[in-house]
Design an enzyme around this catalytic site. Structure first.
Site, short mmCIF file in Angstrom:
data_model
loop_
_atom_site.label_atom_id
_atom_site.label_comp_id
_atom_site.label_asym_id
_atom_site.label_seq_id
_atom_site.Cartn_x
_atom_site.Cartn_y
_atom_site.Cartn_z
N GLY A 172 -20.39 -0.80 -22.31
CA GLY A 172 -19.39 -1.05 -22.76
C GLY A 172 -19.28 -0.83 -24.19
O GLY A 172 -19.26 -2.02 -25.16
N CYS A 356 -6.36 -17.63 -28.65
CA CYS A 356 -7.93 -17.52 -28.61
C CYS A 356 -8.61 -18.06 -29.75
O CYS A 356 -9.60 -18.68 -29.76
CB CYS A 356 -8.22 -16.09 -28.45
SG CYS A 356 -8.06 -15.06 -26.90
#
Length: 398
Positions: A172, A356
């Site tokens: 990733g 968040c």
């Protein structure tokens, strides 16, 4: 009106700070004592049955549509909701588990591209120049976001105790900042893997531009397709995408990709409490297929592989600060974002970033760095953590 009575009961239990609410008929009610941190304006009635079915999804969609307006600090408001144990984000009667979602290679690619392939130009508007879309590491209060992102990359590579000539796999790899740093500053032969077409194209172009074709490689494929072994593995902000049912396979893959006594640094969002690990609204609109494992889940999966833990470092406050800076950057380009993508898209991303930040502020989620060895813990590492901090200072992390 019964609906309003139920709303008032919901709101009465939902905040640990003073809040004002204005209902659709103009009635205003204050909850808590003292100066309100925010005001919620409900422009129209949202059916109670929708809230009971999926509270997070329903309120998130209402905010995106402008049905709900927030005056004041949105992050503080969401923090107040998270910190109230009986709020609609915490009370079991409002929580619904989403159906199991496929994490096949095809589905994972679609999920990743739906988020990361919005366009590099979108992320360039509000990320720092390194294009790093994960938690930064603030070594001092005066660090800029860019400084802190460089700190994070060096802190990760320093923990590995990597030596020139060794190999690294980054699962990733994003836009490649860690890959290029590993190659240029640490002398590693670095390989990245991503499912994002735009990230892949960006990294490939930079490999060519910087003349690093012999030292840096990137693959556009699922991490489960990689077969080679490496001295070191890194993975930043990745395991949140693999799904609950695939966490064991993910950590097994990390183990399988390491040579004996190789080291891995896994950095990801991790709960420090029991919980569903899934938010309905974020799953629907931001990260399809996402799942936040708690620390016990990850450690259980790690113990079922050949991996052992060398070090754990929680970075909750660092991600809160990272998100707060991203939010300010996003607000600074609001007119451009709205003109290009529309008001609804802007409100969606604004809610995502601030919610968040609130979730980290409230301790609802954390981010943890797991330093792991394939074999007995610390087999090829120095005896104490001093090597990390000495290397950090040498690379300007101080």
């Amino acid at each position: 009106m019964l609906d309003k009575t139920i709303y008032k009961q919901i709101f009465k239990a939902s905040f640990n700070a003073p809040i004002d609410v204005e209902f659709w008929d103009g009635e205003q009610v204050s909850y808590g004592e003292g100066e309100p941190i925010a005001k919620i304006i409900l422009h129209e009635l949202i059916p109670i049955k929708d809230i009971m079915a999926h509270a997070s999804l329903t309120f998130g969609e209402a905010y995106m549509a402008g049905t709900i307006e927030i005056q004041g600090n949105l992050q503080q408001l969401v923090t107040a909701v998270y910190q109230s144990k009986d709020s609609f984000l915490n009370n079991a009667q409002f929580k619904k588990f989403l159906p199991k979602r496929s994490h096949s290679e095809k589905t994972s690619k679609t999920d990743v591209q739906s988020h990361y392939d919005i366009g590099n130009d979108f992320y360039e508007m509000w990320l720092d120049p390194t294009l790093t879309y994960s938690c930064a590491y603030f070594a001092s209060d005066s660090d800029s976001l860019e400084d802190a992102q460089w700190n994070k990359v060096h802190h990760i590579l320093n923990k590995l105790n990597a030596q020139p000539g060794e190999t690294l796999l980054d699962i990733g790899c994003g836009w490649g900042t860690l890959l290029f740093t590993a190659a240029k500053e640490y002398g590693l032969k670095a390989t990245g893997v991503t499912l994002s077409q735009q990230q892949y194209d960006y990294v490939n172009q930079n490999i060519a531009d910087e003349g690093l074709t012999d030292q840096v490689t990137v693959f556009l494929k699922d991490y489960r397709e990689i077969q080679q072994t490496y001295d070191h593995v890194t993975s930043v902000g990745m395991f949140e995408h693999v799904g609950k049912e695939n966490l064991g396979e993910y950590f097994a893959q990390v183990s399988d990709r390491l040579v004996p006594n190789g080291t891995a640094l896994i950095h990801g969002i991790t709960g420090q409490h029991e919980g569903a690990g899934v938010d309905e609204w974020i799953n629907q609109y931001i990260f399809p297929g996402g799942y936040i494992p708690n620390i016990a889940e990850n450690l259980t999966h790690i113990m079922h592989t050949a991996l052992q833990v060398d070090d754990l470092e929680p970075l909750r406050r660092h991600y809160q600060k990272t998100l707060e800076i991203w939010t300010q950057n996003f607000h600074d380009v609001s007119e451009v974002v709205i003109a290009r993508y529309g008001e609804r898209f802007y409100r969606m991303w604004d809610l995502y970033l601030q919610a968040c930040a609130a979730s980290f502020e409230a301790g609802n989620i954390d981010v943890v760095q797991y330093l792991l060895t394939k074999g007995p813990s610390g087999a090829e590492l120095p005896m104490t953590r001093d090597y990390i901090y000495h290397a950090d200072v040498a690379h300007g992390v101080k």
